[in-house]
Design an enzyme around this catalytic site. Structure first.
Site, PDB file in Angstrom:
ATOM      1  N   CYS A 170       1.842 -35.237 -25.467  1.00  0.00           N
ATOM      2  CA  CYS A 170       2.393 -36.487 -25.586  1.00  0.00           C
ATOM      3  C   CYS A 170       1.356 -37.367 -26.049  1.00  0.00           C
ATOM      4  O   CYS A 170       0.207 -37.090 -26.362  1.00  0.00           O
ATOM      5  CB  CYS A 170       2.528 -36.894 -24.087  1.00  0.00           C
ATOM      6  SG  CYS A 170       1.138 -36.530 -22.934  1.00  0.00           S
ATOM      7  N   CYS A 227      -2.288 -37.521 -25.000  1.00  0.00           N
ATOM      8  CA  CYS A 227      -3.134 -36.582 -25.001  1.00  0.00           C
ATOM      9  C   CYS A 227      -3.605 -36.869 -26.367  1.00  0.00           C
ATOM     10  O   CYS A 227      -4.817 -36.460 -26.695  1.00  0.00           O
ATOM     11  CB  CYS A 227      -2.299 -35.113 -24.898  1.00  0.00           C
ATOM     12  SG  CYS A 227      -1.292 -34.964 -23.475  1.00  0.00           S
TER      13      CYS A 227
END
Lengths: 79, 333
Positions: free
Chosen positions: A10, A13
């Site tokens: 995502c 991250c």
């Protein structure tokens, strides 16, 4: 040292991995940043909220994008 | 309490911009101004207060609490925690595995994951502000109901058989070892830390959803201004049974979060779309999303995914039919 960023890929991250790389360069530390997206590996670290960060196989953080100060602390600690 | 936003919209739309209250465009602009100002004001206040209250609630605590609960209570608790625990859908998979490897049954974990996108503080605040408390209560009951029923059915069919092998193994190991996960307990938070957490939450959530509020309200405003009063009532009638599956199918390819869809609901209801049909459409857009299903494939085999999908569709339709049936007694919609 080996830094693993745990997460499904995502936005947070990606931001985490980028920030660690940046701080590593600023400190001139020898750091390899690796993104771990495999669910099974993430489970072994017992992380439930991503992004998580593991350094040399040990979990140091989970649940948010870590602050620069935190990252500096981890990287200096092992340098 | 909310009249101030109506007056603000009156003043801006009809006074400053000089639009006609009777024109379609004027009505749409008025709707847009009233709803966006109201929503943002409510959101800022409520997100901050709610975040203060739940600063110390995290997934680890939730998991400890759910571990070893009696099944039936577990579904309600799982669903309830899904509603209140701060949680980003990108963490679905780690959460699923974390719960599973702690020996929490698949049904209870799924009750959490199914309710989580439907009920959150933003949805509740918006519903309360736009549609009133009765609708809010009905909506929350539906969100919990879908989670609980979904969880019950999954466990009834012994869903753990169809997990991916590594996940099934972790679950088995935990049930044999009586859940051997060690959990660290954090220090209690100081008021200052709570405040910091709440401000971060506020920034994070508003930063993520403001676009959705504008898109949702703009769609709602368009419907409000340009679809004639009573159009749905005239064309889709008093909620014939087939309007419910039609609404579910229409909602499936639309992937939205609760924030974007609620202003649209307000308009749909205002134009006479039956309550149950509206709720079914909303659930189908918010709770069933393809990106989520693709993610779940990492931990579930196709059979389980298919079962989950069917369970969700049936649940949405039940909600639609039940609420169309009881709407006259609720005096809403």
């Amino acid at each position: 040292m080996k830094v693993e960023v745990l997460g499904s890929g995502c936005k947070k991250c990606v931001a985490t991995a980028e920030r660690i790389t940046e701080v590593g360069q600023a400190l001139n530390a020898e750091v390899t940043v690796e993104k771990v997206t495999d669910a099974e590996k993430i489970m072994r670290y017992q992380v439930m909220s991503t992004p998580g960060v593991a350094i040399d196989g040990k979990l140091v953080h989970s649940g948010s994008v870590p602050s620069r100060e935190d990252i500096e602390g981890w990287l200096k600690g092992a340098a | 309490m909310f009249e101030i936003f109506t007056r603000l919209a009156d003043w801006l739309a009809y006074g400053v911009l000089g639009l006609q209250a009777s024109s379609r465009f004027g009505a749409a602009v008025h709707f847009f101004i009233e709803d966006t100002t109201k929503i943002f004001a409510l959101l800022v206040v409520m997100i901050y207060l709610i975040a203060l209250a739940r600063a110390s609630l995290d997934l680890e605590r939730t998991r400890n609490f759910l571990q070893g609960r009696h099944r039936l209570a577990g579904y309600f608790l799982g669903s309830g925690f899904g509603a209140v625990t701060p949680f980003c859908s990108c963490s679905s998979i780690p959460l699923f595995l974390g719960f599973t490897s702690a020996g929490i049954p698949v049904g209870i974990t799924m009750a959490f994951l199914l309710t989580s996108p439907v009920i959150n503080e933003v949805a509740v605040v918006m519903l309360w502000g736009l549609l009133g408390w009765k609708f809010t209560v009905a909506y929350v009951a539906v969100g919990v109901g879908v989670g609980v029923l979904g969880g019950l059915l999954l466990d009834a069919m012994r869903a753990e058989r169809w997990l991916q092998p590594f996940a099934a193994k972790a679950y088995e190991a935990a049930t044999v070892a009586d859940g051997g996960v060690e959990v660290s307990v954090r220090k209690p938070l100081t008021p200052r830390e709570r405040h910091r957490f709440a401000v971060d939450e506020l920034k994070e959530i508003v930063g993520r959803i403001w676009k959705w509020v504008f898109i949702g309200v703009a769609l709602g405003a368009g419907l409000h201004g340009f679809v004639p009063e009573g159009w749905f009532a005239a064309n889709l009638g008093a909620g014939q049974w087939w309007t419910v599956p039609a609404a579910v199918v229409a909602g499936l390819p639309l992937y939205s979060n609760a924030t974007g869809v609620i202003p649209v609901l307000e308009s749909l209801l205002g134009k006479g779309l039956p309550l149950g049909t509206t709720l079914a459409f909303c659930l189908s857009t918010v709770a069933a999303s393809f990106p989520e299903f693709v993610l779940l494939k990492q931990v579930m085999q196709w059979r389980l995914l298919a079962a989950l999908f069917v369970i969700l569709l049936v649940n949405f339709m039940l909600v639609g039919w039940i609420f169309n049936g009881i709407a006259p007694w609720l005096a809403i919609g």
